[in-house]
Structure formats: C-alpha cells, structure tokens
Design a protein around this motif. Structure first.
Motif, short mmCIF file in Angstrom:
data_model
loop_
_atom_site.label_atom_id
_atom_site.label_comp_id
_atom_site.label_asym_id
_atom_site.label_seq_id
_atom_site.Cartn_x
_atom_site.Cartn_y
_atom_site.Cartn_z
N PHE A 13 22.37 34.70 24.28
CA PHE A 13 21.60 33.42 24.37
C PHE A 13 20.39 32.90 24.70
O PHE A 13 19.74 33.52 25.55
N ARG A 14 19.66 31.45 23.84
CA ARG A 14 18.67 31.62 23.88
C ARG A 14 17.77 30.68 23.85
O ARG A 14 18.95 28.99 23.30
N PHE A 74 14.24 35.91 28.21
CA PHE A 74 15.49 36.25 27.27
C PHE A 74 14.27 37.24 26.59
O PHE A 74 13.06 37.70 26.12
N GLY A 75 14.96 38.69 26.14
CA GLY A 75 14.39 39.72 25.45
C GLY A 75 15.39 40.90 24.97
O GLY A 75 16.58 40.15 25.30
N THR A 125 27.92 25.88 30.66
CA THR A 125 28.81 26.70 29.79
C THR A 125 28.09 28.15 30.05
O THR A 125 26.89 28.44 30.53
N LEU A 126 28.85 29.21 30.53
CA LEU A 126 28.36 30.51 30.89
C LEU A 126 27.40 31.10 29.87
O LEU A 126 27.66 30.94 28.06
N ASP A 157 22.04 44.96 23.11
CA ASP A 157 20.61 44.73 23.50
C ASP A 157 19.81 44.16 23.67
O ASP A 157 18.72 44.21 24.20
N GLN A 158 20.83 42.95 23.57
CA GLN A 158 20.04 41.43 23.76
C GLN A 158 20.36 41.10 25.27
O GLN A 158 21.88 40.90 26.68
N VAL A 159 19.55 40.78 25.96
CA VAL A 159 19.83 39.95 27.29
C VAL A 159 18.78 38.16 27.40
O VAL A 159 17.61 37.90 27.27
N ALA A 160 18.83 38.18 28.91
CA ALA A 160 19.22 36.72 29.55
C ALA A 160 19.03 36.84 30.72
O ALA A 160 20.00 37.18 31.30
#
Length: 237
Positions: free
Chosen positions: A234-235, A95-96, A228-229, A78-81
């Motif tokens: 990622f935050r 980010f969210g 880095t990928l 459920d995490q988005v960058a």
C-alpha cells in the motif's frame, strides 16, 4: 657400617623418587586450573532472519505524556507499510522496503522507523516528533492490522488490535502557509517540526467497527466510509 650406608642410600633414593612424583602431580593440577580459569570460547554472529512472505505486526508504546503510541507494520515480500499514531493528535505513515529482515525507513514528516525481524516479532526503534520509542511488535492475524479510508481529501487511519480495540487519527489539512519545497529542504529537524510537521490538522478518528458482512465501517465528517486493510504494498497517492 656398610649396612648402615646401604640403608641410608635406599632411604634417600625413596625420598628423591617421592619428591619427583609430587612435582609431576603438582604440574598437572596447575595446568587444569589454568585451563578452567581461561576457557576457550567461540564467538558467533547470528545471521539476519528473513521475514515470512507476508505478515502483520502491532505494538503499543507509552509516550512521556502518558498517551499510547501504537504502530502497525505490514510486510509483503520486500515491501513495507507502517502506520503509527496516538489516537488524538499525532500520526505518521512509513513506506519502503525491507532487506534481510531489516527495516530502515523515514516518513514524509521526518519520523524514523528502524526495526528487524527476530524470527517471531519485529523489534525496533521509532522516533515520532523528536520522541524516541522502543517496541516489540507481535504478529497478528484475522481482522487485526492497519486500516485507512479517504473522503473528499480527508483521510482517517486506524490500527486495529487482535482484541478488536482500535486507535486512529483523522488528517484534514496542513496550514504551512506559503513555504516552498526548496525552503522546506533547508529546515533543520526542529524547524521542520515547528513549521511543517505540527501545522497539520489532526484529530481523533471516529470509531471503526466490523459489520456482519465482514467489512469494516466508520465515518469521516459524519459520512459512512469503508476502511480498507493495508498490506505491505500500500502507498498513499
């Protein structure tokens, strides 16, 4: 005379019967035409399509000034960058979380990203610095995706496409003066863009390349860095 009367009665009866058949036939025809003119249709609402467990997506958009605005999106669970930039003087990180295949998040500089997964691509709306874009981001694999590196407080970030081409911006410092966070909260969007967002020191990032060992390489202010990928979790610190 009786014979003539009988003949007339038979003829009249035949005409009445024929008229009755014609009337029944005409009624059936009108009903069929009415049915075909007003067909019954069922309306359905498609259910949202869930994202796969992990995925990366990229889209290029054209800005009003002719520059290319590119967005990369990474989803893990459920995490988005997401990262959008024009390769010269504008960028934003988002980010969210996503829910039911939908994304609705805002950057720290009040840019907005609204999108949904259609089962193959990510379709959405991006607003950067008051400029609205629409995009369809296709899935990517391999080395394609978002990359970032930091050195001595300077951050460079890129979106690397599947063909190996890349676009990136380097973020140095922000000259917002003595404005406080409380004062920033009181600014409307136009004031915020003028007094905060566009006070950032942005420039084109150095070229990013893939080394023979598979790692990415670039430079920040002349010094080597290893980008880095970026994945969905990622935050920025």
């Amino acid at each position: 005379m009786k014979k003539i009367t009988r003949t007339l009665l038979v003829g009249i009866s035949a005409l009445v019967a024929l008229g009755t058949l014609s009337a029944c036939s005409g009624g059936s025809s009108n009903q069929a035409t009415s049915s075909s003119e007003t067909p019954t249709t069922a309306t359905t609402t498609a259910a949202p399509t869930a994202f796969p467990a992990s995925g990366r997506y990229i889209a290029d958009m054209t800005a009003p000034d002719g520059k290319t605005m590119t967005i990369g999106i990474s989803v893990d669970g459920d995490q988005v960058a997401a990262y959008a930039c024009n390769g010269t003087d504008d960028e934003a990180w988002f980010f969210g979380n996503q829910a039911d295949g939908k994304i609705d998040i805002k950057s720290r500089f009040r840019d907005t990203l609204n999108a949904k997964f259609d089962g193959a691509n990510v379709e959405g709306d991006l607003n950067m610095n008051g400029v609205a874009y629409q995009f369809t981001a296709a899935p990517v694999s391999g080395e394609a995706g978002m990359y970032t590196a930091e050195l001595d407080g300077i951050r460079a970030s890129w979106v690397v496409r599947e063909d190996g081409s890349a676009i990136g911006v380097q973020f140095g410092t922000s000259s917002v003066g003595d404005i406080t966070q409380a004062e920033i909260q009181q600014l409307n969007d136009a004031q915020f863009r003028a007094e905060v967002r566009n006070k950032r020191q942005l420039q084109q990032a150095q070229q990013i390349t893939r080394l023979s060992n598979g790692k990415m390489s670039s430079k920040i202010n002349g010094q080597d860095v290893t980008p880095t990928l970026v994945n969905g979790s990622f935050r920025l610190g």
